[in-house]
Motif scaffolding. Sequence first.
Motif, PDB file in Angstrom:
ATOM      1  N   UNK A  60      11.660  -5.161  -7.719  1.00 27.09           N
ATOM      2  CA  UNK A  60      10.382  -4.642  -8.214  1.00 27.09           C
ATOM      3  C   UNK A  60      10.535  -4.094  -9.624  1.00 27.09           C
ATOM      4  N   UNK A  61       9.417  -3.669 -10.218  1.00 25.31           N
ATOM      5  CA  UNK A  61       9.456  -2.950 -11.486  1.00 25.31           C
ATOM      6  C   UNK A  61       9.949  -1.534 -11.288  1.00 25.31           C
ATOM      7  N   UNK A  62       9.880  -0.731 -12.363  1.00 18.99           N
ATOM      8  CA  UNK A  62      10.444   0.613 -12.292  1.00 18.99           C
ATOM      9  C   UNK A  62       9.441   1.692 -12.689  1.00 18.99           C
ATOM     10  N   UNK A  63       8.148   1.434 -12.492  1.00 19.65           N
ATOM     11  CA  UNK A  63       7.122   2.408 -12.858  1.00 19.65           C
ATOM     12  C   UNK A  63       6.751   3.277 -11.653  1.00 19.65           C
ATOM     13  N   UNK A  64       7.008   4.599 -11.785  1.00 20.32           N
ATOM     14  CA  UNK A  64       6.545   5.503 -10.748  1.00 20.32           C
ATOM     15  C   UNK A  64       5.019   5.617 -10.757  1.00 20.32           C
ATOM     16  N   UNK A  65       4.413   5.583 -11.926  1.00 25.18           N
ATOM     17  CA  UNK A  65       2.958   5.716 -12.008  1.00 25.18           C
ATOM     18  C   UNK A  65       2.250   4.565 -11.302  1.00 25.18           C
ATOM     19  N   UNK A  66       2.776   3.360 -11.452  1.00 28.40           N
ATOM     20  CA  UNK A  66       2.161   2.186 -10.828  1.00 28.40           C
ATOM     21  C   UNK A  66       2.615   1.989  -9.392  1.00 28.40           C
ATOM     22  N   UNK A  67       3.522   2.822  -8.908  1.00 29.65           N
ATOM     23  CA  UNK A  67       4.106   2.719  -7.562  1.00 29.65           C
ATOM     24  C   UNK A  67       4.687   1.323  -7.354  1.00 29.65           C
ATOM     25  N   UNK A  68       5.477   0.855  -8.323  1.00 31.16           N
ATOM     26  CA  UNK A  68       6.149  -0.431  -8.173  1.00 31.16           C
ATOM     27  C   UNK A  68       7.099  -0.374  -6.972  1.00 31.16           C
ATOM     28  N   UNK A  69       7.079  -1.411  -6.168  1.00 34.37           N
ATOM     29  CA  UNK A  69       7.929  -1.386  -4.984  1.00 34.37           C
ATOM     30  C   UNK A  69       8.005  -2.727  -4.295  1.00 34.37           C
ATOM     31  N   UNK A  70       8.514  -2.690  -3.072  1.00 36.47           N
ATOM     32  CA  UNK A  70       8.633  -3.921  -2.304  1.00 36.47           C
ATOM     33  C   UNK A  70       7.301  -4.393  -1.773  1.00 36.47           C
ATOM     34  N   UNK A  71       6.521  -3.465  -1.183  1.00 37.67           N
ATOM     35  CA  UNK A  71       5.269  -3.851  -0.547  1.00 37.67           C
ATOM     36  C   UNK A  71       4.224  -2.763  -0.754  1.00 37.67           C
ATOM     37  N   UNK A  72       3.057  -3.160  -1.253  1.00 34.63           N
ATOM     38  CA  UNK A  72       1.884  -2.294  -1.329  1.00 34.63           C
ATOM     39  C   UNK A  72       0.836  -2.868  -0.383  1.00 34.63           C
ATOM     40  N   UNK A  73       0.506  -2.115   0.672  1.00 34.25           N
ATOM     41  CA  UNK A  73      -0.385  -2.639   1.702  1.00 34.25           C
ATOM     42  C   UNK A  73      -1.673  -1.833   1.715  1.00 34.25           C
ATOM     43  N   UNK A  74      -2.799  -2.513   1.537  1.00 32.19           N
ATOM     44  CA  UNK A  74      -4.127  -1.896   1.567  1.00 32.19           C
ATOM     45  C   UNK A  74      -4.985  -2.675   2.553  1.00 32.19           C
ATOM     46  N   UNK A  75      -4.680  -2.531   3.823  1.00 33.39           N
ATOM     47  CA  UNK A  75      -5.436  -3.199   4.870  1.00 33.39           C
ATOM     48  C   UNK A  75      -5.185  -2.514   6.188  1.00 33.39           C
ATOM     49  N   UNK A  76      -5.971  -2.858   7.203  1.00 30.39           N
ATOM     50  CA  UNK A  76      -5.845  -2.271   8.534  1.00 30.39           C
ATOM     51  C   UNK A  76      -5.244  -3.274   9.510  1.00 30.39           C
ATOM     52  N   UNK A  77      -4.678  -2.753  10.577  1.00 35.54           N
ATOM     53  CA  UNK A  77      -4.105  -3.587  11.646  1.00 35.54           C
ATOM     54  C   UNK A  77      -3.052  -4.553  11.085  1.00 35.54           C
TER      55      UNK A  77
END
Length: 386
Positions: A72-89
Amino acid sequence: MAAQPLQPWLDTALPGASIRLPPGTYQGPAIINKPLTLEGNGKVIIEAGGRGTVLSVKADHVTLRGLTLRGSGDSHDAIDGGLMAEGNHLLIEDNRIEDVLFGITLHRSNDSVIRGNRVRSRPVDSAERGDGIRLWYSTGNRIENNDIAQIRDITVSNSPRNRFTGNVVKDSRRALNFLFANRTLVENNHFENNSTGIIALNSDGLIIRRNRIIHSMDASGAGVALKETSSALIDSNEIVHCAHGIMADSPMNPINRIVFINNLIAHNITGIYFYGAKGGHMAINNTIRNNLWPVSIIGDGDPMNDTWWGNIWDDYEGFDLNGDGFGDKPHELYAYADRIWMDTPAAKFFRNSPVLELLDFLERLAPFSAPSLILRDTAPRMKALR
């Protein structure tokens, strides 16, 4: 051979489809914006090349299984990471997430499952890493049987009614960091070599039970630390070799209680530390042994407003002449010269020095002033329950 882009696979799939990727390395970042299942069978790597978040989910009913997410990137502000999940179930299961800043983030995600994943951040100072798992305004999720190490924290913010069970968290800053996380269950986890095990702020109705929390020896660290938190149940945990076994202030509402029951609290510098104490604690059937100091209570309240009953104390000096399993006289703990290091934190460095030990001995032998009664256990237990 250059990695092929993952996004075309996702764009051409029909909603509800199951995509079984052929073994290999795929190029991220990529976005899933429809319900589908993405399977890697442990042979698929999605690599973001140091840019942004490896994989983002913006749909309900998505399953991710058997993938390796990295780079991933290295921005704490952008919350760079492995997985960003914005959904249910959602089901996020049996994935490896490595060489990322943040691990898995649930952002307004409800009724999802994060299970059996292996999460690692980057080999930098713990404060410079990202959270291994991060929940933000997310409710009703189950975080189960994950292997998490070398992260900053697991952070749960404004996210009530989640369950953390069977996870292992090691070599990080805070294993669990709760903020406005009411009615959360923390059960059967193993937390080792973290600066602090569990810290909760403004999180009422916590249940923390059957966890093993060991080696949280940061100078200000604790096995369990509660602040401005009411109605908590701390039950049947092993809290061993920490700076403070349990730290807590008093419940915010005087009708509420913080209850400690059936815990093993051993080999800590301070077993139990109540600060700003105004009562409201109940300690029942705990085993408190081999701590440098068993209990410290600092504050302007009356420590007799706390309830101590049926605990096992390694320094109890009474007998059980009637054989009922309880001591014939209460166990009382007083503060003598050792009050110096409680009231003056800078003196803690000298806690076991010959000078303070001599002062403490002389105070007990011939008190210069009346010692302070810290606690009275009205029925100290003579034998362990387990």
